[in-house]
Design an enzyme around this catalytic site. Sequence first.
Site, PDB file in Angstrom:
ATOM      1  NE  ARG A 299       8.017  -0.169   6.677  1.00  0.00           N
ATOM      2  CZ  ARG A 299       7.049   0.351   5.946  1.00  0.00           C
ATOM      3  NH1 ARG A 299       6.027  -0.407   5.600  1.00  0.00           N
ATOM      4  NH2 ARG A 299       7.087   1.610   5.577  1.00  0.00           N
TER       5      ARG A 299
ATOM      6  NE  ARG B  41       5.338  -5.386   6.363  1.00  0.00           N
ATOM      7  CZ  ARG B  41       5.123  -4.851   7.564  1.00  0.00           C
ATOM      8  NH1 ARG B  41       5.400  -5.545   8.648  1.00  0.00           N
ATOM      9  NH2 ARG B  41       4.624  -3.643   7.679  1.00  0.00           N
ATOM     10  CD  GLU B  42       5.230  -3.693   0.868  1.00  0.00           C
ATOM     11  OE1 GLU B  42       5.479  -3.273  -0.283  1.00  0.00           O
ATOM     12  OE2 GLU B  42       5.082  -2.944   1.857  1.00  0.00           O
TER      13      GLU B  42
ATOM     14  CB  SER C  34       1.326  -5.421  -1.237  1.00  0.00           C
ATOM     15  OG  SER C  34       2.100  -6.142  -0.315  1.00  0.00           O
ATOM     16  CE1 TYR C  35      -3.731  -4.605   4.072  1.00  0.00           C
ATOM     17  CE2 TYR C  35      -1.488  -5.210   4.636  1.00  0.00           C
ATOM     18  CZ  TYR C  35      -2.778  -4.891   5.040  1.00  0.00           C
ATOM     19  OH  TYR C  35      -3.110  -4.859   6.368  1.00  0.00           O
TER      20      TYR C  35
ATOM     21  CD  GLU D 226       1.036   0.584  -0.760  1.00  0.00           C
ATOM     22  OE1 GLU D 226       1.059  -0.633  -0.517  1.00  0.00           O
ATOM     23  OE2 GLU D 226       1.772   1.412  -0.187  1.00  0.00           O
TER      24      GLU D 226
END
Length: 427
Positions: A243, A188-189, A313-314, A387
Amino acid sequence: MTVWWLLLALSCPGLSAGLQKSNKYEGYKIYEVSSKARSVALEGALSELVKNASYYEVFSGFKGGNSAKVMVHPDEQISFVKLMDDNNVAYDILNRNVGLTLSRQFETNRMLRQWFPYNGRLGTERYYNHDEINQFIEDLAKEYPRRVFLKTVGKSYEGRWLKTVTITNGDARRNKNVILVDGGFHAREWISPAAVIYLISQLVDNLQDNADLLQDFDWVILPVVNPDGYEYTQLSEETRFWRKTRKPSSPDCIGTDPNRNFDFHWNETGASSDPCSLTYAGEKAFSEPEALVVRDLIHSYVDRGKMYLTLHSYGSLILYPWGWTEGVPDTVADLHEVAAEGQNAIVEATGTEYSIGPSTTTINYAAAGASDDYAFNAGFPISFTMELPAGGTGFDPPASDIDHLVKETWVGISAMARRVIQKYPLA
C-alpha cells in the site's frame, strides 16, 4: 466470551508463537462480514484486528453501509470464525485461496502484456506500468503540441520521474480555471491509474464530445502519485497488496502512507505513528517526496483551482471533507450537490450505486492528513476522494473488468466536472 476478550486472546503472543509470516497469500481467505451486524463493539474489533497485521488485514470496514472485508491468515481462520460465531455475526467467504487468485491474475497479466504491447495508446485490455504511463503522456504531448503539455514535477524516493499532463482546448488562454486530478496514491489500487488513463484519453481524443469540459477549464493530471509502490506491487503475487511508499520508515519496516502525510491535522485520528503500520503518517508531515509533489501542485493551481479529485479504490464512494473530524465545512451543500451529480450519473448509466458524503461519517473512521482535506483547506472549493468499486479480492479487479469500471468512472467524473463548470464560471 465478549468480542474484546476474544480479541485479546487472539492477540496473545503465545498463540502465534513459532508461526512464520507469509507474504505468499497461499491459503489466505477473505471474509465478508455483514453490514447488518455492525455495532460499536464489532467495528472496534475490526480495528483491533488491523493491529495483528501478520495475520489479518481489514481491507474495508463498514464503508458507506457496505459489508466489511477481512483477509485472514490460514493459521487464524478458525479463531476468526469463532469470533464471528460467538457474537452471532453473519459472514460469507468471498475468496477461499487468495494466493491462487493472485497467481492466476499475474499469469493473465503476463500474457496480456505480450498480446497488447504498448503502441502509442493505452487501452483497457490490461494494466500498465509506470514507464508505459509516462511514455503515453509524453507521446500525447508530441502528437498534440497545442493541446497537451507535459511537465516533470518531481522524483520519487527510488528515482522515478513524476510527470503531469495538462490538457487544454488549444486556445492558449492562461487564465482558465483548473481541475486537478491524481491517481495511484496507494500502490495496490491499480484501477486508479487505469481510470486516470481513460480520463486523459477521453479529454484528448474526444474533444468534440467534451469541448464544454475544456472551454474555460484546463485539466492538470498526475496519473501515479506513488510510482515506487505501484511498481513494487507488479513484481509478483507476494507484493501485490503493498500500500505505502518504499522509503524505509524504520530499521525493520518500509514505507509511509502518502495519504496520511499531508500537513493538515497530520498524525491525528486515523493515522499511525507506528512505522510498520499501513497508515503510518511518516516521521513528519511531508516526509515523502511524493506527497511534496502533490502539495506543490495544489499550491501551484489553487488560485485557479475549482476541483481537486483523487482516485482511490475501493468502496464505490464519493467522499468530501472532512476526513479528520466528524464535522463538515460550511460549504457542505456545494460539495454534496456536485457529488450527487456524479452519483446520479453513474447509477443512471450502469446501475452502480455510489455512496456520497463527508469522509469520516460516510466510511465511519477518520483519516487525518489526507490530500483531499489539504486541498480543500488550501482553497479548492470542491475536493473529493473517489473510491472505485471492488474487484475479486477488493483491490484487484481482473483485467476483464477494467473497461466497464473506467468508463463508469468517467461518467461520474464528467458529470461532476460539468456541475463545477456551472457553479464556478470563469471570471
